[in-house]
Write a protein that holds these residues in place. Structure first.
Motif, PDB file in Angstrom:
ATOM      1  N   LYS A 186       0.831  -1.208   0.000  1.00 22.85           N
ATOM      2  CA  LYS A 186       0.000   0.000   0.000  1.00 22.85           C
ATOM      3  C   LYS A 186       0.865   1.258   0.000  1.00 22.85           C
ATOM      4  N   LYS A 187       1.999   1.191   0.692  1.00 23.01           N
ATOM      5  CA  LYS A 187       2.901   2.341   0.695  1.00 23.01           C
ATOM      6  C   LYS A 187       3.601   2.485  -0.655  1.00 23.01           C
ATOM      7  N   LYS A 188       3.968   1.344  -1.248  1.00 23.05           N
ATOM      8  CA  LYS A 188       4.728   1.375  -2.492  1.00 23.05           C
ATOM      9  C   LYS A 188       3.926   1.938  -3.654  1.00 23.05           C
ATOM     10  N   ILE A 189       2.657   1.543  -3.767  1.00 25.17           N
ATOM     11  CA  ILE A 189       1.895   1.933  -4.953  1.00 25.17           C
ATOM     12  C   ILE A 189       1.493   3.401  -4.933  1.00 25.17           C
ATOM     13  N   GLN A 190       1.717   4.074  -3.803  1.00 22.54           N
ATOM     14  CA  GLN A 190       1.451   5.507  -3.761  1.00 22.54           C
ATOM     15  C   GLN A 190       2.597   6.316  -4.366  1.00 22.54           C
ATOM     16  N   ASN A 191       3.740   5.665  -4.563  1.00 32.36           N
ATOM     17  CA  ASN A 191       4.895   6.353  -5.128  1.00 32.36           C
ATOM     18  C   ASN A 191       4.997   6.069  -6.620  1.00 32.36           C
ATOM     19  N   PRO A 192       5.376   7.050  -7.438  1.00 36.47           N
ATOM     20  CA  PRO A 192       5.510   6.810  -8.878  1.00 36.47           C
ATOM     21  C   PRO A 192       6.629   5.823  -9.160  1.00 36.47           C
ATOM     22  N   PRO A 193       6.465   4.947 -10.169  1.00 35.55           N
ATOM     23  CA  PRO A 193       7.500   3.963 -10.481  1.00 35.55           C
ATOM     24  C   PRO A 193       8.758   4.612 -11.038  1.00 35.55           C
ATOM     25  N   PHE A 210      -9.932  -7.159 -12.717  1.00 32.27           N
ATOM     26  CA  PHE A 210     -10.520  -5.850 -12.985  1.00 32.27           C
ATOM     27  C   PHE A 210     -11.687  -5.579 -12.035  1.00 32.27           C
ATOM     28  N   ARG A 211     -12.500  -6.607 -11.789  1.00 29.97           N
ATOM     29  CA  ARG A 211     -13.625  -6.434 -10.861  1.00 29.97           C
ATOM     30  C   ARG A 211     -13.122  -6.115  -9.453  1.00 29.97           C
ATOM     31  N   GLU A 212     -12.050  -6.795  -9.044  1.00 32.20           N
ATOM     32  CA  GLU A 212     -11.479  -6.520  -7.720  1.00 32.20           C
ATOM     33  C   GLU A 212     -10.901  -5.107  -7.665  1.00 32.20           C
ATOM     34  N   PHE A 213     -10.297  -4.689  -8.767  1.00 31.15           N
ATOM     35  CA  PHE A 213      -9.751  -3.332  -8.864  1.00 31.15           C
ATOM     36  C   PHE A 213     -10.858  -2.296  -8.647  1.00 31.15           C
ATOM     37  N   LEU A 214     -12.013  -2.503  -9.274  1.00 32.76           N
ATOM     38  CA  LEU A 214     -13.123  -1.562  -9.133  1.00 32.76           C
ATOM     39  C   LEU A 214     -13.672  -1.528  -7.712  1.00 32.76           C
ATOM     40  N   LYS A 215     -13.637  -2.679  -7.038  1.00 29.70           N
ATOM     41  CA  LYS A 215     -14.177  -2.751  -5.678  1.00 29.70           C
ATOM     42  C   LYS A 215     -13.272  -2.076  -4.650  1.00 29.70           C
ATOM     43  N   ASP A 216     -12.002  -1.938  -4.995  1.00 27.42           N
ATOM     44  CA  ASP A 216     -11.032  -1.368  -4.054  1.00 27.42           C
ATOM     45  C   ASP A 216     -10.908   0.138  -4.301  1.00 27.42           C
ATOM     46  N   ASP A 217     -11.522   0.936  -3.430  1.00 24.21           N
ATOM     47  CA  ASP A 217     -11.491   2.390  -3.600  1.00 24.21           C
ATOM     48  C   ASP A 217     -10.078   2.951  -3.526  1.00 24.21           C
ATOM     49  N   PHE A 218      -9.219   2.265  -2.785  1.00 22.62           N
ATOM     50  CA  PHE A 218      -7.835   2.727  -2.671  1.00 22.62           C
ATOM     51  C   PHE A 218      -7.147   2.699  -4.034  1.00 22.62           C
ATOM     52  N   LEU A 219      -7.482   1.698  -4.866  1.00 21.58           N
ATOM     53  CA  LEU A 219      -6.843   1.545  -6.170  1.00 21.58           C
ATOM     54  C   LEU A 219      -7.577   2.298  -7.273  1.00 21.58           C
ATOM     55  N   SER A 220      -8.906   2.278  -7.249  1.00 22.51           N
ATOM     56  CA  SER A 220      -9.671   2.795  -8.394  1.00 22.51           C
ATOM     57  C   SER A 220     -10.525   4.015  -8.077  1.00 22.51           C
ATOM     58  N   PRO A 244      -5.492  -6.862  -9.505  1.00 17.82           N
ATOM     59  CA  PRO A 244      -5.946  -5.479  -9.297  1.00 17.82           C
ATOM     60  C   PRO A 244      -4.797  -4.480  -9.369  1.00 17.82           C
ATOM     61  N   LEU A 245      -3.624  -4.872  -8.856  1.00 17.92           N
ATOM     62  CA  LEU A 245      -2.473  -3.973  -8.891  1.00 17.92           C
ATOM     63  C   LEU A 245      -2.038  -3.683 -10.327  1.00 17.92           C
ATOM     64  N   TYR A 246      -2.179  -4.676 -11.203  1.00 12.93           N
ATOM     65  CA  TYR A 246      -1.844  -4.454 -12.616  1.00 12.93           C
ATOM     66  C   TYR A 246      -2.687  -3.305 -13.177  1.00 12.93           C
ATOM     67  N   TYR A 247      -3.991  -3.339 -12.888  1.00 10.41           N
ATOM     68  CA  TYR A 247      -4.873  -2.282 -13.410  1.00 10.41           C
ATOM     69  C   TYR A 247      -4.541  -0.927 -12.792  1.00 10.41           C
ATOM     70  N   TYR A 248      -4.146  -0.940 -11.528  1.00 12.03           N
ATOM     71  CA  TYR A 248      -3.758   0.322 -10.893  1.00 12.03           C
ATOM     72  C   TYR A 248      -2.548   0.923 -11.607  1.00 12.03           C
ATOM     73  N   ARG A 249      -1.581   0.071 -11.904  1.00 12.86           N
ATOM     74  CA  ARG A 249      -0.372   0.579 -12.550  1.00 12.86           C
ATOM     75  C   ARG A 249      -0.646   1.009 -13.990  1.00 12.86           C
ATOM     76  N   GLU A 250      -1.522   0.310 -14.686  1.00 13.26           N
ATOM     77  CA  GLU A 250      -1.902   0.740 -16.021  1.00 13.26           C
ATOM     78  C   GLU A 250      -2.617   2.089 -15.965  1.00 13.26           C
ATOM     79  N   LEU A 251      -3.383   2.294 -14.903  1.00 19.05           N
ATOM     80  CA  LEU A 251      -4.055   3.580 -14.717  1.00 19.05           C
ATOM     81  C   LEU A 251      -3.025   4.701 -14.576  1.00 19.05           C
ATOM     82  N   GLN A 252      -1.961   4.446 -13.816  1.00 17.35           N
ATOM     83  CA  GLN A 252      -0.908   5.453 -13.670  1.00 17.35           C
ATOM     84  C   GLN A 252      -0.209   5.705 -15.000  1.00 17.35           C
TER      85      GLN A 252
END
Length: 287
Positions: A78-85, A234-244, A268-276
């Motif tokens: 959770k801490k890592k995905i808040q930082n840009p790659p 993708f469905r899990e990504f949508l359900k997670d407000d932190f990610l989507s 879900p993390l894949y979709y988050y990173r594609e979003l970034q």
């Protein structure tokens, strides 16, 4: 109490030290030290037998260490995905290009230079890692295979086991030159890509890998919203407000229509990173 605290508590209780842990887990004492001092994240429980071995030594309930590791990893994620790659290490990029088919290398290199850590570089690097990771997971229980790979990488067996743990935890955003030298270099002979279709072929080292090559093709497929073809990740990504939570309807529509021809399913993390990636202006050209 985290995993490091529990292990150190048990070491004190039983009068043992880090060398006892290293011997029990078949890893280096240096790795144990870094794990206990929180310089390395605990490896994913599903990818290693280290927790079972340490748990037996420390007389802990089955699954106790693995459970603590899982909680700690989720917190760190959770801490890592808040930082840009960050872009790839130069040595990693150099090895990826070195493995590219000679006839294609100059063209691919020009794209890598023009679009640092862009779509092509991430795609190729991730697929190389996916292929090698699948092979490593499949052969992980074969001690002889690991010893052969250790010799190819000029490492000891224990060093190789540590390298496996670190490599299986890595992704395209944080792979290190050390992991490349240990796995990508000896296992991958070459790769080639059709830049018009993004069809990718990876040739493996026949002396170590049971298969000689892998080929991937990427197909765009139109589906309606709510289709049964929708990816579970993708469905899990949508359900997670932190990610989507901040994704626009246009971004969600784009992510929903991504399709994958091979058997590996996006998380879900894949979709988050594609979003970034969608939001990064460096990845797009102006008309």
């Amino acid at each position: 109490m985290d995993i490091s605290q529990l292990i150190q508590q048990k070491l004190s209780e039983f009068g043992m030290d880090q060398r006892d842990l290293a011997d029990a887990a078949d890893v280096t004492e240096s790795y144990i030290s870094q794990l206990l001092n929180r310089k390395k994240a605990p490896p994913a429980p599903e990818r290693t037998d280290i927790y079972d071995k340490l748990g037996r030594l420390l007389k802990l309930p089955a699954g106790k260490l693995a459970g603590l590791a899982d909680i700690q990893r989720k917190h760190e994620l959770k801490k890592k995905i808040q930082n840009p790659p960050l872009p790839l290490f130069k040595d990693v990029r150099a090895l990826v290009l070195q493995k590219c088919k000679r006839e294609r290398r100059r063209e691919v290199s020009a794209i890598f230079e023009k679009e640092p850590f862009g779509e092509l570089e991430r795609l190729v690097t991730q697929k190389l890692m996916d292929v090698v990771k699948a092979l490593v997971k499949k052969e992980l229980e074969r001690e002889n295979w690991l010893r052969i790979l250790a010799r190819e990488s000029n490492r000891s067996y224990k060093q190789m086991r540590v390298a496996v743990l670190e490599f299986l935890d890595a992704d395209v955003f944080n792979i290190t030159p050390e992991s490349c030298i240990a796995f990508l270099d000896p296992l991958i002979m070459s790769w080639d890509i059709d830049l018009s279709s993004f069809s990718l072929e990876i040739v493996l080292n026949r002396r170590i890998a049971p298969e000689s090559s892998k080929k991937f093709e990427f197909v765009e497929k139109q589906v309606g919203r709510g289709s049964s073809d929708e990816e579970p990740g993708f469905r899990e990504f949508l359900k997670d407000d932190f990610l989507s939570g901040h994704a626009t309807p246009e971004e969600i529509d784009f992510l929903q229509h991504l399709r994958f021809k091979n058997s590996r399913r996006p998380t879900p993390l894949y979709y988050y990173r594609e979003l970034q990636n969608l939001r990064d202006p460096l990845h797009f050209r102006r008309k």
